[in-house]
Enzyme design. Sequence first.
Site, short mmCIF file in Angstrom:
data_model
loop_
_atom_site.label_atom_id
_atom_site.label_comp_id
_atom_site.label_asym_id
_atom_site.label_seq_id
_atom_site.Cartn_x
_atom_site.Cartn_y
_atom_site.Cartn_z
N MET A 1 0.89 -1.18 -0.06
CA MET A 1 0.02 0.01 -0.07
C MET A 1 0.95 1.26 0.12
O MET A 1 1.88 1.30 0.54
CB MET A 1 -0.76 -0.13 1.24
CG MET A 1 -1.99 0.99 1.17
SD MET A 1 -3.42 0.68 2.18
CE MET A 1 -3.03 0.91 3.74
N CYS A 2 0.48 2.27 -0.70
CA CYS A 2 1.12 3.72 -0.75
C CYS A 2 0.16 4.57 -0.90
O CYS A 2 -1.07 4.54 -1.42
CB CYS A 2 2.15 3.71 -1.86
SG CYS A 2 3.58 2.65 -1.62
N GLY A 3 0.56 5.77 -0.73
CA GLY A 3 -0.44 6.96 -1.15
C GLY A 3 0.25 7.99 -2.15
O GLY A 3 1.30 7.92 -2.13
N ARG B 1 -1.73 5.55 4.49
CA ARG B 1 -1.29 4.44 3.45
C ARG B 1 0.10 4.29 3.47
O ARG B 1 0.58 3.30 2.77
CB ARG B 1 -1.78 5.11 1.96
CG ARG B 1 -3.33 5.24 1.95
CD ARG B 1 -3.84 5.37 0.61
NE ARG B 1 -3.45 4.48 -0.19
CZ ARG B 1 -4.24 3.52 -0.37
NH1 ARG B 1 -5.63 3.44 0.28
NH2 ARG B 1 -4.05 2.36 -1.25
N ASN C 1 1.87 3.34 -7.02
CA ASN C 1 1.28 2.66 -6.12
C ASN C 1 1.06 1.19 -6.69
O ASN C 1 0.42 0.98 -7.44
CB ASN C 1 -0.11 3.10 -5.60
CG ASN C 1 -0.71 2.14 -4.58
OD1 ASN C 1 -0.05 1.05 -4.06
ND2 ASN C 1 -1.88 2.56 -4.19
#
Lengths: 231, 294
Positions: free
Chosen positions: B1-3, B32, B172
């Site tokens: 997960m990333c933002g 995130r 992402n």
Amino acid sequence: MPSETGVKTLDMSAMELREINETLQSAAGSNEAFEVTNTRGAHAIAVGLDAPIHVTVKGSTGYYCAGMNKQATIHVKGSVGPGAAENMMSGTVIVDGDASQYAGATGHGGLLVVKGNASSRCGISMKGIDIVVHGNIGHMSAFMAQKGNLVVLGDAGDALGDSLYEARLFVRGSVKSLGADCVEKEMRPEHLKILADLLEKAGADAKPEEFRRYGSARKLYNFNIDHAGDY
Amino acid sequence: MCGIVGLFLKNDDLCPKLGEMLTDMLITMTDRGPDSAGIAIYGAEGEGVKITVQSDDTSAFDGLDARLAEATGTTPGIRVIDTHAVVTLPEAAADAAVSALEEMGLRIMARGASMEIFKEIGLPRDVAARFGLREMGGSHGIGHTRMATESAVTTLGAHPFSTASDECLVHNGSLSNHNRLRRELAREGFVTRTENDTEVGAAYISSRIAGGANLGEALEGTLQDLDGFFTFVMGTRNGFGVVRDPIACKPAVLAETEDYVAFGSEYRAFADLPGIESAKVWEPEPATVYFWER
């Protein structure tokens, strides 16, 4: 705070999410009404409700809005993030805007109405829920859907109903492609009746005769060694 | 997960507020990606080229102007911001400067007429404060909050990645064919500095743009040539692009008004944007390229 109309306002700028959900979860009185304000895309609003109460969510939400709903009517005046009305048991969830991925996933019962579009994986593994989408749905919708009805007034994306069990899929517009073991089926009078009822409940302006029905060809129910390469 | 967050301004009146708007968006995406954060800002263009460098030991910036002057025969401008420094000097001296900076052990973050990149380990709020991101102005910017999956939590593993002048990419997802592609791109002269999968994605897009593709065509190419999961947001000197892989399980929301185009991994990132109530808000379709240029 009870307002003049008897609607209690739960303001997310003044209350923690957990406090709001606890308030809603402990409301037992029939026809009690709440509104949730200042949502700002927050996650997990109005989850796990279990009473015939009315909740209006004023604004757009993030992940898992109205998840695990039982009995309650939840009306979102905005769009919802991924996993809206996931695993609903009963009750009604109405979304005025769009719904992100896997809306209504694994739902056992109740009615989910999306007035805009729903994106990919709508109704994935649905187990008895009814879903009516006024707009379009994305790819892989109703994947492994077991029971219930998915009604789409617009178009469906790729691989509709892949590995479908016994859910009924009704689409008025085009279907980009059908998934494995999903086929078009004859629309019989009993299906038109189900459809008419669902369209009315969802406030949808469409005629049952305009839809096509899709369902399982039931060829994936049992392992067939001759088709080993297809699995 | 990333933002991921991004802002591409259409109304120049908002340019002084870019950093402020982007910082709020970035901090909203902390859940995130709490392990590192980074930002690419396309600011005002001056004379010459800007080279952003990083060093964990900031004493490396002491006397940097004199050493660079000697290596390039120019008088460079140097602006130190925490662990980063932005060097400004004439375009003709840029290659010599990059070599000299690398020899000094400094890490090259970015190079370009307008783009500066700042990235570090830590909570997005802290990273933004260290670099004074809130005070930065510009025409467009892209930010990333990272939860590492494919490589270590290091400054160089944070996003954005830049592999060509004024070009940057945030991601992402995860790529699965990056090792083969890294070798192929290296043969074409697009050398990556880390083992990170996203940097290969950035180099791929840079190679396509260098080959004559526009931003839209270069992003289109990722759908054929990159294997894996991705929601990409790409910045160029005058452009801003978005593409998601065909499975599209990594979330993405776009918003557009007369004044801006905004990208967020979640709608939450938009909550404070002016006029968001009446903006067109939509989820980018799978395997579909969106891009804007000014």
